[in-house]
Scaffold this active site. Structure first.
Site, short mmCIF file in Angstrom:
data_model
loop_
_atom_site.label_atom_id
_atom_site.label_comp_id
_atom_site.label_asym_id
_atom_site.label_seq_id
_atom_site.Cartn_x
_atom_site.Cartn_y
_atom_site.Cartn_z
N ASP A 213 9.01 39.78 34.41
CA ASP A 213 8.39 40.02 35.72
C ASP A 213 7.65 38.78 36.21
OD1 ASP A 213 7.65 42.21 37.69
OD2 ASP A 213 5.65 41.55 37.13
N GLU A 277 12.75 37.17 36.65
CA GLU A 277 12.54 37.55 38.03
C GLU A 277 11.71 36.43 38.64
OE1 GLU A 277 10.33 40.57 41.05
OE2 GLU A 277 9.34 39.56 39.39
C1 NOJ Z 1 7.80 42.46 40.52
C2 NOJ Z 1 8.08 43.90 40.26
O1 NOJ Z 1 9.46 44.12 40.37
C3 NOJ Z 1 7.27 44.69 41.27
O2 NOJ Z 1 7.62 46.04 41.26
C4 NOJ Z 1 5.82 44.48 40.99
O3 NOJ Z 1 5.07 45.10 42.01
C5 NOJ Z 1 5.45 42.99 40.96
N1 NOJ Z 1 6.41 42.21 40.23
C6 NOJ Z 1 4.12 42.78 40.28
O4 NOJ Z 1 4.23 43.05 38.91
#
Ligand code: NOJ
Length: 562
Positions: A213, A277
């Site tokens: 993440d 991500e």
């Molecule tokens: C990316 C995640 O996919 C999302 O759902 C989240 O709100 C943010 N990162 C913060 O962790």
């Protein structure tokens, strides 16, 4: 012809991820085993046979850790446990064992940029004095102004409002997301070591890989004095500098952290895998996907673009070249738990634009009327396009059912911090997180024995897995057949465009893969002649030897070219 050559076909188990289909489970909305309205781990286990039958290779679970759900579980209170509402570690082990039995791999989400404010470390930091070791695990600073009453910098939170919150002794702490998500201080070796422990904890339990993440956020420039962003306030990937000079995002120093993670991953056999991500410019993505880094990075250009031949050609061609440079494979994503479901995006009037989507998510009444049949047709064409490309496809739960966005949730039911932090100006992401329909009838359409934490639309049963199974025209059967065929068709990672320039002008994408597997997507408004060959699968009905608009066909070509 433009060509992307393939490295030798990968047969070693360590390379399973290079051309995998990974199914994203959002655990709270997938399947509820105990009737409390919240999906859970035993629920996931009970539906693994469905996923094996669907034909995916791996399952990625969004966070299931203890959390107060300030951000749907991306606020983690304990990285090495299961939220009691979702089960226990024993349930998790049972799920991995069942996945293993069915030939499915399990990936988990790791959230290293921030914890929950309920995390024991943050509670210790709050109880400790300014300057203490406990505060050094997070980012605490004195404020500006005569009494420190102003935040230390102008940094905004991604969810709206400032990225700093003041604590009773007067200091401020950093949170690039919600105030309940304090950012870790990655300059602190203790933080680095603790994440290695977490990666080992799940790897030891049989997890094959990690989705990382906010992978581009960990390494911040925290040297005094902290720098204001000034003009650089936007966090959009296109607005970030391409030289790693932003104080917060996509700094080169982040890759040193991942080189440490790689050593942890490579101590396992097979090595553990990770996908970043990272909302960064395309040219910056390769560093995350490198072999001494995480291994793969999400390509959100595909998700963010309209289904237009010129745009898709450019994005696909660049992504394949980038992945090859990184020694990785590309990823293809149409939907996830953060974006409007693509059936609905493609249903927007004209070609959807980012503004359309933002408008839809706003609550000021400017909401466009979606044309769902059009969205469905485009989404089916996009699915066959995505699943034919070299690399890994990430399928978001319910995408295989053709689920649309639930755009009309009652305001009182919205939970997303985007909704709360924007004072009700932005609806947020709950509309793509509504629990899945499994059966045509019954309590919560088979999601569980009770209700569902977000209300399901009254017509949800028509999308149910049970309703679609066996219906050759259905979304589910299209995905099942595509995944079945893909297993037999995929050999290497090469792709050769056929007549790209002339094709793209007509709204056509045509490429071939080894074994004479041809994919033709008609993304224009006029029918086009089909190449000669045996049609293996089509996303919609064909008219004679013509490929109608918004249709993709897979063929075994009898003659090269068209
Ligand atoms: C990316 C995640 O996919 C999302 O759902 C989240 O709100 C943010 N990162 C913060 O962790």
């Amino acid at each position: 012809m433009l060509q992307h050559d393939s490295p030798a076909p990968s047969t070693h188990d360590a390379d399973w991820w290079r051309q995998a289909v990974v199914y994203q489970v959002y655990p709270r909305s997938f399947a509820d085993s105990d009737g409390d309205g919240i999906g859970d781990i035993p629920g996931v286990t009970s539906r693994l046979p469905y996923l094996a039958d669907l034909g995916v290779d791996a399952v990625w679970l969004s966070p299931f850790y203890p959390s107060q759900l300030a951000d749907g579980g991306y606020d983690v209170a304990d990285y090495r446990d299961v939220d009691p509402r979702l089960g226990t570690l024993e349930d998790f082990d049972a799920m991995v064992a069942e996945a293993d039995r069915l030939g499915l791999r399990v990936m988990v989400d790791i959230v290293p940029n921030h914890s929950s404010d309920q995390h024991v470390w943050f509670q210790q930091a709050l109880a400790a004095a300014p300057g203490s070791a406990a505060r050094e695990r997070y980012v605490f600073r004195d404020g500006r102004g005569p009494d420190g009453e102003l935040p230390p910098t102008d940094w905004p939170s991604s969810f709206g409002g400032p990225a700093w919150t003041r604590v009773p002794d007067g200091q401020w702490y950093l949170h690039l997301y919600a105030p309940q998500q304090p950012d870790f201080n990655w300059d602190n070796p203790e933080v680095r070591e603790d994440f290695h422990t977490t990666l080992r904890f799940w790897s030891d339990r049989g997890v094959a890989g990690f989705r990382v993440d906010v992978a581009h956020g960990l390494a911040k420039d925290l040297r005094a004095p902290l720098r204001d962003l000034g003009e650089q306030l936007s966090y959009q990937p296109g607005a970030l500098p391409l030289d790693g000079s932003h104080p917060l995002w996509d700094r080169d120093a982040v890759h040193e952290i991942y080189r440490g993670w790689r050593q942890v991953f490579d101590a396992y056999d097979p090595p553990r895998f990770a996908v970043a991500e990272a909302w960064v410019g395309a040219s910056r993505r390769t560093a995350y996907a490198s072999a001494d880094g995480l291994g793969q990075a999400f390509n959100f250009d595909f998700l963010g673009a309209p289904l237009d031949a010129t745009e898709m050609f450019t994005i696909i061609d660049a992504a394949l070249a980038d992945a090859r440079r990184a020694g990785a494979t590309s990823t293809w994503v149409l939907s996830n738990h953060d974006v409007v479901r693509h059936v609905s995006r493609y249903a927007l009037p004209g070609d959807f634009t980012k503004q359309d989507i933002e408008a839809w998510l706003l609550t000021d009444g400017r909401e466009p009327e979606p044309d769902l049949p059009k969205g469905m047709r485009k989404a089916r064409a996009a699915a066959l396009l995505m699943l034919a490309l070299p690399g890994s496809a990430y399928v978001y739960q319910g995408e295989e059912l053709g689920l649309p966005e639930v755009a009309d949730l009652d305001r009182a039911d919205l939970r997303d911090p985007m909704w709360i932090r924007s004072d009700g100006r932005v609806k947020g992401r709950d509309g793509c997180r509504v629990p899945l329909p499994w059966t045509a009838e019954g309590a919560s359409f088979g999601f569980g024995r009770g209700g569902s934490w977000l209300p399901q639309p009254a017509d949800w049963g028509r999308y149910a897995a049970e309703t679609q199974r066996g219906d050759k025209e259905s979304f589910l059967e299209l995905y099942r057949e595509a995944l079945r065929l893909r297993r037999t068709l995929v050999t290497d990672e090469g792709l050769e465009w056929v007549g790209p320039r002339e094709g793209v002008r007509q709204g056509l994408l045509h490429f071939a893969r080894t074994g004479d597997w041809h994919t033709v997507s008609n993304l224009g408004d006029e029918p086009v002649p089909l190449p000669r060959g045996e049609v293996l699968l089509a996303s919609g009905p064909l008219t004679g030897d013509k490929l109608p608009p918004w249709t993709t066909a897979w063929l075994r070509a009898t003659a090269p070219g068209r």
